[in-house]
Design an enzyme around this catalytic site. Structure first.
Site, PDB file in Angstrom:
ATOM      1  N   GLY A   1      -1.521  -9.594  12.267  1.00 18.26           N
ATOM      2  CA  GLY A   1      -2.083  -8.270  12.558  1.00 18.26           C
ATOM      3  C   GLY A   1      -2.899  -7.662  11.436  1.00 18.26           C
ATOM      4  O   GLY A   1      -2.925  -6.449  11.296  1.00 18.26           O
TER       5      GLY A   1
ATOM      6  N   SER B   1      -6.851  -7.725   9.536  1.00 24.82           N
ATOM      7  CA  SER B   1      -8.230  -8.213   9.633  1.00 24.82           C
ATOM      8  C   SER B   1      -8.580  -9.074   8.422  1.00 24.82           C
ATOM      9  O   SER B   1      -9.633  -9.696   8.390  1.00 24.82           O
ATOM     10  CB  SER B   1      -9.207  -7.047   9.749  1.00 24.82           C
ATOM     11  OG  SER B   1      -9.058  -6.186   8.643  1.00 24.82           O
TER      12      SER B   1
ATOM     13  N   HIS C   1       0.817  -1.221   0.000  1.00 22.13           N
ATOM     14  CA  HIS C   1       0.000   0.000   0.000  1.00 22.13           C
ATOM     15  C   HIS C   1       0.847   1.266   0.000  1.00 22.13           C
ATOM     16  O   HIS C   1       0.369   2.333   0.354  1.00 22.13           O
ATOM     17  CB  HIS C   1      -0.960  -0.009   1.193  1.00 22.13           C
ATOM     18  CG  HIS C   1      -2.020  -1.063   1.090  1.00 22.13           C
ATOM     19  ND1 HIS C   1      -2.883  -1.391   2.119  1.00 22.13           N
ATOM     20  CD2 HIS C   1      -2.372  -1.883   0.060  1.00 22.13           C
ATOM     21  CE1 HIS C   1      -3.703  -2.359   1.732  1.00 22.13           C
ATOM     22  NE2 HIS C   1      -3.397  -2.687   0.485  1.00 22.13           N
TER      23      HIS C   1
ATOM     24  N   CYS D   1       4.513  14.127  -6.703  1.00 25.32           N
ATOM     25  CA  CYS D   1       3.871  15.244  -7.402  1.00 25.32           C
ATOM     26  C   CYS D   1       2.852  14.682  -8.398  1.00 25.32           C
ATOM     27  O   CYS D   1       3.199  13.857  -9.244  1.00 25.32           O
ATOM     28  CB  CYS D   1       4.919  16.081  -8.121  1.00 25.32           C
ATOM     29  SG  CYS D   1       4.175  17.367  -9.139  1.00 25.32           S
TER      30      CYS D   1
HETATM   31  P1  OAD Z   1      -7.321  -3.535  10.356  1.00 21.49           P
HETATM   32  O1  OAD Z   1      -7.519  -2.385  11.276  1.00 21.49           O
HETATM   33  O2  OAD Z   1      -8.428  -3.871   9.436  1.00 21.49           O
HETATM   34  O3  OAD Z   1      -7.003  -4.835  11.223  1.00 21.49           O
HETATM   35  C1  OAD Z   1      -6.050  -4.809  12.239  1.00 21.49           C
HETATM   36  C2  OAD Z   1      -5.933  -6.203  12.816  1.00 21.49           C
HETATM   37  O4  OAD Z   1      -4.880  -6.183  13.779  1.00 21.49           O
HETATM   38  C3  OAD Z   1      -7.177  -6.693  13.538  1.00 21.49           C
HETATM   39  O5  OAD Z   1      -7.496  -7.999  13.081  1.00 21.49           O
HETATM   40  C4  OAD Z   1      -6.760  -6.717  15.012  1.00 21.49           C
HETATM   41  O6  OAD Z   1      -7.389  -7.764  15.733  1.00 21.49           O
HETATM   42  C5  OAD Z   1      -5.277  -6.953  14.883  1.00 21.49           C
HETATM   43  N1  OAD Z   1      -4.473  -6.501  16.030  1.00 21.49           N
HETATM   44  C6  OAD Z   1      -4.718  -5.516  16.913  1.00 21.49           C
HETATM   45  N2  OAD Z   1      -3.726  -5.400  17.786  1.00 21.49           N
HETATM   46  C7  OAD Z   1      -2.797  -6.329  17.466  1.00 21.49           C
HETATM   47  C8  OAD Z   1      -1.536  -6.699  17.984  1.00 21.49           C
HETATM   48  N3  OAD Z   1      -0.999  -6.103  19.041  1.00 21.49           N
HETATM   49  N4  OAD Z   1      -0.872  -7.724  17.387  1.00 21.49           N
HETATM   50  C9  OAD Z   1      -1.396  -8.351  16.308  1.00 21.49           C
HETATM   51  N5  OAD Z   1      -2.576  -8.032  15.770  1.00 21.49           N
HETATM   52  C10 OAD Z   1      -3.280  -7.038  16.331  1.00 21.49           C
HETATM   53  O7  OAD Z   1      -5.954  -3.277   9.571  1.00 21.49           O
HETATM   54  P2  OAD Z   1      -5.436  -3.968   8.221  1.00 21.49           P
HETATM   55  O8  OAD Z   1      -5.854  -5.374   8.133  1.00 21.49           O
HETATM   56  O9  OAD Z   1      -4.000  -3.634   8.117  1.00 21.49           O
HETATM   57  O10 OAD Z   1      -5.714   0.398   3.609  1.00 21.49           O
HETATM   58  O11 OAD Z   1      -6.226  -3.119   7.148  1.00 21.49           O
HETATM   59  C11 OAD Z   1      -5.968  -3.337   5.784  1.00 21.49           C
HETATM   60  C12 OAD Z   1      -6.069  -2.051   5.026  1.00 21.49           C
HETATM   61  O12 OAD Z   1      -7.327  -1.408   5.309  1.00 21.49           O
HETATM   62  C13 OAD Z   1      -5.053  -0.990   5.429  1.00 21.49           C
HETATM   63  O13 OAD Z   1      -3.825  -1.143   4.775  1.00 21.49           O
HETATM   64  C14 OAD Z   1      -5.723   0.290   5.047  1.00 21.49           C
HETATM   65  C15 OAD Z   1      -7.102  -0.012   5.595  1.00 21.49           C
HETATM   66  O14 OAD Z   1      -8.140   0.716   5.080  1.00 21.49           O
HETATM   67  C16 OAD Z   1      -5.860   1.608   3.024  1.00 21.49           C
HETATM   68  O15 OAD Z   1      -5.960   2.650   3.665  1.00 21.49           O
HETATM   69  C17 OAD Z   1      -5.863   1.553   1.535  1.00 21.49           C
END
Ligand code: OAD
Length: 254
Positions: free
Chosen positions: A197, A199, A129, A137
């Site tokens: 980590g 979702s 990402h 720019c």
């Molecule tokens: P999410 O916020 O969707 O998910 C975060 C995950 O981390 C959840 O499943 C939590 O349970 C888990 N979590 C929380 N604390 C933790 C810890 N200490 N150790 C391990 N896991 C933990 O974030 P992403 O899956 O990264 O994209 O989201 C994917 C994409 O959606 C992001 O890159 C972003 C977002 O919208 C864009 O902005 C394009």
């Protein structure tokens, strides 16, 4: 719920990692949670519980309101700039070094834009990402490090008069082709796959978990909570990555 103390499970995964030559790891916002960076989808604390992604993280929002979008990402950067890698980042970097020293590899595919894997010592990170540390720019495509961006007004602009935007993937945009190709190569050639980590709901990144499962290689999820993939992976280790990864490393070396 935490079951990192579950000795059989963690021991078994440590053994898988010990025996693996090529490991592919998909990371998400949870990896940086213990560094103080908010995740997106957690109830109450997640960024998307407080902000509307369609107004801040969509390519149409940038076109409509570049001031608000760039101001928001500048604020997000200020949080990343204060953050330090946590023991999870450091353990993953050590695992990569261990495997590289033994002629193998750990490919780190991240959805995170915070640069913390690199600061934690991991190399050749595949940034699916993009990175908030680079801004681009819109007129010329020129890329510059964030420290060279003038944020005295929003949106920031280049000398060529184009809006400078973070070099990240917004909703509605394609992922960088080089990153997609590198990620696919890593998943297709790994003998163990970790998802940490995330979702696992944002595609195409989450598709790498499906791909690894379809290849039949052992798949491991590290997350304090269940995800839509929990029932499909070979092993789910419930716990924060900042605790689980160092523990796995410790057991691997025992
Ligand atoms: P999410 O916020 O969707 O998910 C975060 C995950 O981390 C959840 O499943 C939590 O349970 C888990 N979590 C929380 N604390 C933790 C810890 N200490 N150790 C391990 N896991 C933990 O974030 P992403 O899956 O990264 O994209 O989201 C994917 C994409 O959606 C992001 O890159 C972003 C977002 O919208 C864009 O902005 C394009």
């Amino acid at each position: 719920m935490t079951d990192i103390a579950h000795p059989h499970k963690i021991e078994h995964v440590a053994e898988l990692l010990r025996n693996a030559t090529r490991i592919a790891v998909l990371t998400g916002a949870g990896m940086s949670a213990e560094s103080g960076i908010e995740t997106f989808r957690q109830p109450q604390t997640g960024l998307w519980a407080r902000y509307n992604p369609m107004e801040l993280a969509h390519v149409d929002a940038l076109a409509r309101d570049p001031k608000t979008v760039t101001e928001w990402y500048h604020w997000r950067f200020s949080k990343c700039a204060d953050a330090k890698p946590n023991p999870g980042h450091e353990a993953l970097a050590r695992l990569q070094q261990l495997k590289r020293d033994a002629g193998g590899d750990v490919a780190v595919l991240t959805q995170n834009i915070d640069g913390l894997h690199q600061v934690g010592g991991a190399r050749d990170i595949v940034e699916l990402h993009g990175s908030i540390l680079r801004w681009r720019c819109q007129k010329t495509g020129e890329m510059r490090p964030i420290r060279e961006v003038d944020f005295s007004s929003f949106p920031p602009t280049s000398e060529a008069g184009g809006v400078l935007r973070p070099d990240i993937v917004l909703f509605g945009e394609m992922l960088p082709i080089d990153a997609l190709e590198a990620a696919e190569r890593a998943v297709m050639s790994c003998d163990v796959f970790l998802t940490i980590g995330t979702s696992a709901v944002v595609y195409p990144a989450a598709g790498y978990i499906d791909l690894a499962i379809s290849r039949g290689v052992p798949t491991v999820e590290i997350n304090p909570d269940a995800t839509p993939m929990t029932g499909s992976v070979s092993h789910a280790l419930r716990g924060p990555s900042g605790a689980v990864l160092p523990e796995l490393l410790r057991r691997m070396r025992d």
